[in-house]
Design a protein around this motif. Structure first.
Motif, PDB file in Angstrom:
ATOM      1  N   PRO A 285     -36.462 -29.394  21.438  1.00 27.73           N
ATOM      2  CA  PRO A 285     -36.715 -29.426  22.882  1.00 27.73           C
ATOM      3  C   PRO A 285     -36.503 -30.802  23.506  1.00 27.73           C
ATOM      4  O   PRO A 285     -36.213 -30.907  24.694  1.00 27.73           O
ATOM      5  N   GLY A 286     -36.630 -31.861  22.692  1.00 26.20           N
ATOM      6  CA  GLY A 286     -36.469 -33.207  23.228  1.00 26.20           C
ATOM      7  C   GLY A 286     -35.113 -33.821  22.961  1.00 26.20           C
ATOM      8  O   GLY A 286     -34.925 -35.020  23.161  1.00 26.20           O
ATOM      9  N   GLY A 287     -34.152 -33.037  22.500  1.00 19.10           N
ATOM     10  CA  GLY A 287     -32.833 -33.586  22.177  1.00 19.10           C
ATOM     11  C   GLY A 287     -31.773 -32.514  22.196  1.00 19.10           C
ATOM     12  O   GLY A 287     -31.867 -31.548  22.967  1.00 19.10           O
ATOM     13  N   THR A 288     -30.768 -32.662  21.327  1.00 23.51           N
ATOM     14  CA  THR A 288     -29.644 -31.726  21.324  1.00 23.51           C
ATOM     15  C   THR A 288     -29.685 -30.751  20.157  1.00 23.51           C
ATOM     16  O   THR A 288     -28.840 -29.875  20.065  1.00 23.51           O
ATOM     17  N   GLY A 289     -30.651 -30.891  19.237  1.00 19.60           N
ATOM     18  CA  GLY A 289     -30.754 -29.990  18.111  1.00 19.60           C
ATOM     19  C   GLY A 289     -29.802 -30.344  16.987  1.00 19.60           C
ATOM     20  O   GLY A 289     -29.152 -31.395  16.991  1.00 19.60           O
ATOM     21  N   HIS A 290     -29.691 -29.445  16.014  1.00 24.47           N
ATOM     22  CA  HIS A 290     -28.836 -29.712  14.860  1.00 24.47           C
ATOM     23  C   HIS A 290     -28.381 -28.407  14.227  1.00 24.47           C
ATOM     24  O   HIS A 290     -29.083 -27.386  14.293  1.00 24.47           O
ATOM     25  N   LEU A 291     -27.179 -28.450  13.617  1.00 22.97           N
ATOM     26  CA  LEU A 291     -26.590 -27.301  12.938  1.00 22.97           C
ATOM     27  C   LEU A 291     -25.982 -27.759  11.626  1.00 22.97           C
ATOM     28  O   LEU A 291     -25.536 -28.904  11.506  1.00 22.97           O
ATOM     29  N   GLY A 292     -25.936 -26.868  10.647  1.00 26.74           N
ATOM     30  CA  GLY A 292     -25.273 -27.160   9.385  1.00 26.74           C
ATOM     31  C   GLY A 292     -24.825 -25.875   8.726  1.00 26.74           C
ATOM     32  O   GLY A 292     -25.266 -24.783   9.100  1.00 26.74           O
ATOM     33  N   SER A 565     -29.769 -48.146  35.965  1.00 24.44           N
ATOM     34  CA  SER A 565     -30.899 -47.766  36.807  1.00 24.44           C
ATOM     35  C   SER A 565     -32.180 -48.495  36.425  1.00 24.44           C
ATOM     36  O   SER A 565     -33.180 -48.380  37.126  1.00 24.44           O
ATOM     37  N   GLY A 566     -32.140 -49.226  35.295  1.00 20.28           N
ATOM     38  CA  GLY A 566     -33.332 -49.915  34.825  1.00 20.28           C
ATOM     39  C   GLY A 566     -34.309 -49.021  34.090  1.00 20.28           C
ATOM     40  O   GLY A 566     -35.396 -49.460  33.708  1.00 20.28           O
ATOM     41  N   SER A 567     -33.932 -47.739  33.861  1.00 17.93           N
ATOM     42  CA  SER A 567     -34.834 -46.782  33.229  1.00 17.93           C
ATOM     43  C   SER A 567     -34.847 -46.966  31.714  1.00 17.93           C
ATOM     44  O   SER A 567     -33.836 -47.299  31.096  1.00 17.93           O
ATOM     45  N   TRP A 568     -36.023 -46.676  31.111  1.00 14.56           N
ATOM     46  CA  TRP A 568     -36.152 -46.701  29.660  1.00 14.56           C
ATOM     47  C   TRP A 568     -36.095 -45.296  29.066  1.00 14.56           C
ATOM     48  O   TRP A 568     -36.203 -45.148  27.840  1.00 14.56           O
ATOM     49  N   HIS A 569     -35.950 -44.282  29.880  1.00 13.79           N
ATOM     50  CA  HIS A 569     -35.877 -42.921  29.355  1.00 13.79           C
ATOM     51  C   HIS A 569     -34.745 -42.825  28.327  1.00 13.79           C
ATOM     52  O   HIS A 569     -33.607 -43.213  28.599  1.00 13.79           O
ATOM     53  N   TYR A 570     -35.056 -42.287  27.154  1.00 13.69           N
ATOM     54  CA  TYR A 570     -34.121 -42.093  26.036  1.00 13.69           C
ATOM     55  C   TYR A 570     -33.741 -43.391  25.318  1.00 13.69           C
ATOM     56  O   TYR A 570     -33.036 -43.344  24.323  1.00 13.69           O
ATOM     57  N   TRP A 571     -34.197 -44.563  25.769  1.00 16.85           N
ATOM     58  CA  TRP A 571     -33.823 -45.832  25.141  1.00 16.85           C
ATOM     59  C   TRP A 571     -34.896 -46.248  24.135  1.00 16.85           C
ATOM     60  O   TRP A 571     -35.390 -47.370  24.151  1.00 16.85           O
ATOM     61  N   CYS A 572     -35.260 -45.367  23.219  1.00 17.04           N
ATOM     62  CA  CYS A 572     -36.383 -45.649  22.316  1.00 17.04           C
ATOM     63  C   CYS A 572     -36.102 -46.854  21.420  1.00 17.04           C
ATOM     64  O   CYS A 572     -36.956 -47.738  21.268  1.00 17.04           O
ATOM     65  N   LEU A 573     -34.908 -46.912  20.812  1.00 13.57           N
ATOM     66  CA  LEU A 573     -34.592 -48.022  19.916  1.00 13.57           C
ATOM     67  C   LEU A 573     -34.467 -49.326  20.698  1.00 13.57           C
ATOM     68  O   LEU A 573     -34.916 -50.386  20.240  1.00 13.57           O
ATOM     69  N   GLY A 574     -33.865 -49.255  21.890  1.00 17.72           N
ATOM     70  CA  GLY A 574     -33.744 -50.455  22.719  1.00 17.72           C
ATOM     71  C   GLY A 574     -35.096 -51.024  23.090  1.00 17.72           C
ATOM     72  O   GLY A 574     -35.297 -52.248  23.080  1.00 17.72           O
ATOM     73  N   TRP A 624     -35.695 -36.398  15.341  1.00 21.82           N
ATOM     74  CA  TRP A 624     -35.356 -35.601  16.516  1.00 21.82           C
ATOM     75  C   TRP A 624     -33.854 -35.637  16.776  1.00 21.82           C
ATOM     76  O   TRP A 624     -33.289 -36.693  17.085  1.00 21.82           O
ATOM     77  N   GLY A 625     -33.199 -34.467  16.668  1.00 21.09           N
ATOM     78  CA  GLY A 625     -31.783 -34.354  16.984  1.00 21.09           C
ATOM     79  C   GLY A 625     -30.921 -35.223  16.093  1.00 21.09           C
ATOM     80  O   GLY A 625     -31.307 -35.641  15.006  1.00 21.09           O
ATOM     81  N   ASP A 626     -29.698 -35.498  16.567  1.00 17.00           N
ATOM     82  CA  ASP A 626     -28.770 -36.339  15.821  1.00 17.00           C
ATOM     83  C   ASP A 626     -29.038 -37.824  16.039  1.00 17.00           C
ATOM     84  O   ASP A 626     -28.475 -38.659  15.335  1.00 17.00           O
ATOM     85  N   TYR A 627     -29.852 -38.152  17.031  1.00 12.26           N
ATOM     86  CA  TYR A 627     -30.067 -39.556  17.364  1.00 12.26           C
ATOM     87  C   TYR A 627     -31.336 -40.125  16.736  1.00 12.26           C
ATOM     88  O   TYR A 627     -31.451 -41.326  16.565  1.00 12.26           O
ATOM     89  N   GLY A 641     -43.984 -45.200  22.703  1.00 17.13           N
ATOM     90  CA  GLY A 641     -42.533 -45.059  22.695  1.00 17.13           C
ATOM     91  C   GLY A 641     -42.033 -44.584  24.036  1.00 17.13           C
ATOM     92  O   GLY A 641     -42.812 -44.329  24.975  1.00 17.13           O
ATOM     93  N   THR A 642     -40.721 -44.455  24.140  1.00 14.94           N
ATOM     94  CA  THR A 642     -40.137 -44.001  25.399  1.00 14.94           C
ATOM     95  C   THR A 642     -40.341 -42.509  25.578  1.00 14.94           C
ATOM     96  O   THR A 642     -40.517 -41.758  24.618  1.00 14.94           O
TER      97      THR A 642
END
Length: 665
Positions: A285-292, A565-574, A624-627, A641-642
């Motif tokens: 729900p918080g990313g793009t998911g994964h398949l294999g 935009s100065g936003s930290w949304h999704y920039w967890c590692l940054g 979470w996801g591929d990231y 965290g972000t």
């Protein structure tokens, strides 16, 4: 006059017509032609007929009598390679990279032969494979027509287009009217996902959905990348593209119309071994998911055999090494017709009678030796959790291979994977074998045994608000270990309320699990150990230089200089990187494109820890996801965290279902 054709010329002849042209030229002129250079496209096609011709020149191609596996060297390995060349499962070029050495290519060839002959595809050469190989050589068997055999080391032509939104055009295709494991294995291998540039991460993107699309499309059971507004597979640009999350939704909404159905992990492996395309799917729900892709192989404690693209690309792995155990789904398209398999081997010698396939009625553990152990092994072989070759190394002896097979079975059937065969495992085995309990057997005398937990451990994840028998089991275990009183349990038996949550947190803190109050895989594992009499781990130190400054930065960060935009949304590692830079603790392993890359940098350096409560200031990693995802532990089972919307950052519990571990920065 006898003319010698240069050896190098024969080795570089990559197709049968090239060799034929050489030989005809010798017959006409008495010398080889002036030049013989294969076309570039020929370089991708192993010369099966050339290899067969070369192998035919070798005298006495026969099945070696010794058992062999990867890492072995010697004349027996060379004999095995010659037989595989003759049958078309290897080429002379592949053998020339390591003649007499049982390496990855030889193992892949053995596995392809096994899958084509109804033998479990372990890649090890043992009694069953030897019998099948003797039979194939005696009958003058020739390799199946219809394309090259691939070992996953080199991508096939038509599979490397980096315009991932366009379909690949591979040379090997599966036929729904003739499903078999060898073809499915070859279809997967031709994409060589571990080295194929089509699936290499680039531009912040990964390609798990593209690889899954390519394989299932080649198998004639497309899991589409493009769909129309009605959910029908569409041509490129004539619909919308699906990421991994959207593909999961498509499976639920439309998959049944196209032959896809949801199954268990064990069923996915079993059906893949019959040649049916199968996939693992995780919706995030918080990313793009994964398949294999679930590929032919053995079921293990860490799940079915897996090939995948994503943050890591590999052709051979395990589902639960990458996917979370909670939330991962398995889907299979088994509308196709399974091909008849040839006899797997000659009859078993009379000196090794086959045991009755049923569940033993006595408890067993590692070190036991008896007919009951043999009975257990036979059941595990029948269900695919152990090979006959593995059983033959110690029939009736409960050794490490039997223990590993029991653990794999337990993990697949929701039983704590202790490796101990007791009442819970027996009940699951009886269900798996059809619900018929075995006749009592007389066990050999054994030393006193350590019983399985007298209190069952819930096999499902639980959190506040849950109700039912699993919650009651959890409460009873917490009462036994003093983290909950019987009076507290009696206020709401079977109800996961605030008192149960507080008891779970108390247990987690005592056992070094993030104190979230959520009962998931880490807490389940700790509770299983506790009920088996193990001692809790010692607490972990929490002194980390710069931790307070980094936490303060993350709690109230300045505008993000890396985002317009100065936003930290999704920039967890940054955020984590900048926080520790501000604290004077800059770390190279945080300078990565994605959080998952940083996790593997720490893991490969041996710095990631999975046990213990992450101390204040530690890095915490998630799958979470591929990231991936990263945050800073606050030392109390939560982290900063972000976020993906609303406030820039926030404090959240360390959820065990996606938690990978922690490391000092």
């Amino acid at each position: 006059m006898r003319v010698r054709i240069p050896r190098r010329r024969i080795q570089t002849a990559l197709k049968a017509r090239e060799l034929t042209r050489l030989l005809r030229a010798v017959g006409r002129t008495g010398k080889p032609p002036a030049q013989s250079v294969p076309r570039p496209a020929d370089a991708f096609e192993p010369a099966r007929q050339v290899a067969s011709s070369a192998a035919a020149l070798q005298a006495g191609v026969a099945a070696p009598e010794a058992d062999l596996s990867q890492g072995d060297q010697g004349a027996a390995v060379r004999q095995l390679q010659a037989a595989l060349v003759k049958l078309g499962y290897m080429t002379e070029e592949q053998v020339s990279t390591g003649p007499g050495i049982f390496g990855p290519r030889t193992k892949a060839a053995v596995q392809a032969f096994q899958l084509a002959h109804g033998v479990l595809g372990t890649g090890n050469y043992g009694p069953l494979t030897r019998a099948a190989l003797k039979q194939a050589l005696a009958q003058g068997e020739v390799a199946p027509t219809g394309g090259t055999r691939f070992d996953g080391s080199v991508p096939a032509p038509g599979t490397t287009d980096q315009r991932a939104w366009l379909p690949a055009e591979p040379p090997v295709r599966g036929n729904p009217a003739n499903r078999n494991a060898a073809t499915y294995d070859n279809v997967i291998n031709q994409f060589a996902v571990g080295v194929n540039p089509r699936y290499a991460p680039r531009g912040g993107n990964t390609y798990c959905n593209i690889f899954t699309w390519d394989v299932t499309r080649a198998m004639g059971a497309e899991l589409p990348h493009w769909v129309s507004s009605a959910g029908q597979p569409a041509k490129p640009f004539e619909g919308r593209e699906l990421d991994a999350n959207a593909t999961n939704s498509w499976l639920h909404q439309h998959g049944s119309r196209y032959g896809w159905r949801q199954v268990s992990a064990a069923e996915a492996q079993q059906l893949a071994n019959q040649g049916h395309p199968a996939v693992a799917s995780w919706r995030n729900p918080g990313g793009t998911g994964h398949l294999g892709i679930v590929r032919p192989g053995e079921m293990a404690a860490n799940g079915p055999a897996l090939a995948q693209a994503g943050a890591r690309n590999f052709n051979h792995g395990r589902v639960y090494d990458v996917f979370p155990r909670t939330g991962t789904e398995f889907w299979v398209n088994d509308r196709g017709q399974v091909a008849e398999q040839p006899p797997p081997s000659e009859p078993t010698p009379p000196s090794t009678p086959q045991p009755e396939v049923s569940a033993p009625q006595v408890e067993l553990k590692r070190g036991d030796q008896s007919e009951a152990v043999r009975q257990l092994q036979a059941a595990l072989v029948k269900l695919g959790f152990m090979t006959q070759e593995q059983m033959n190394t110690g029939p009736g002896t409960f050794g490490p291979r039997t223990e590993a097979a029991v653990k794999a079975f337990q993990s697949a059937h929701g039983v704590p994977n202790t490796g101990y065969y007791g009442p819970l495992t027996r009940a699951a085995l009886e269900r798996a074998l059809g619900g018929q309990p075995a006749a009592p057997s007389e066990p050999a005398p054994v030393e006193p045994q350590t019983p399985e937990p007298s209190y069952p451990v819930p096999s499902v994840d639980l959190e506040r608000g849950a109700t039912g028998e699993a919650v009651r089991q959890l409460q009873a275990a917490l009462v036994k270990h003093g983290h909950m009183s019987q009076a507290d349990m009696d206020t709401g038996p079977g109800i996961f309320g605030p008192r149960t949550e507080a008891a779970v947190r108390s247990f987690q803190a005592a056992w070094g699990v993030p104190a979230t109050g959520y009962f998931g895989p880490l807490t389940r594992e700790a509770l299983t150990r506790a009920l088996s009499g193990a001692e809790p781990p010692r607490p972990v130190s929490s002194s980390i230089p710069g931790a307070e400054q980094a936490i303060a930065y993350a709690m109230n960060p300045p505008p993000n200089p890396m985002d317009p935009s100065g936003s930290w949304h999704y920039w967890c590692l940054g955020l984590v990187n900048r926080a520790y830079q501000a604290a004077g603790n800059d770390r190279a392993m945080l300078h990565k494109p994605r959080a998952i890359d940083s996790y593997y940098a720490y893991k490969n350096a041996g710095l990631v820890q999975s046990g213990g409560n992450p101390p204040r200031g530690a890095l915490v990693f998630f799958s979470w996801g591929d990231y991936g995802h990263i945050g800073i532990s606050l030392g109390d089972g939560t982290y900063i965290g972000t976020l993906t919307s609303g406030p820039q950052t926030g404090v959240r519990p360390i959820q065990a279902s996606t938690y990978l571990g922690w490391a000092y920065p």
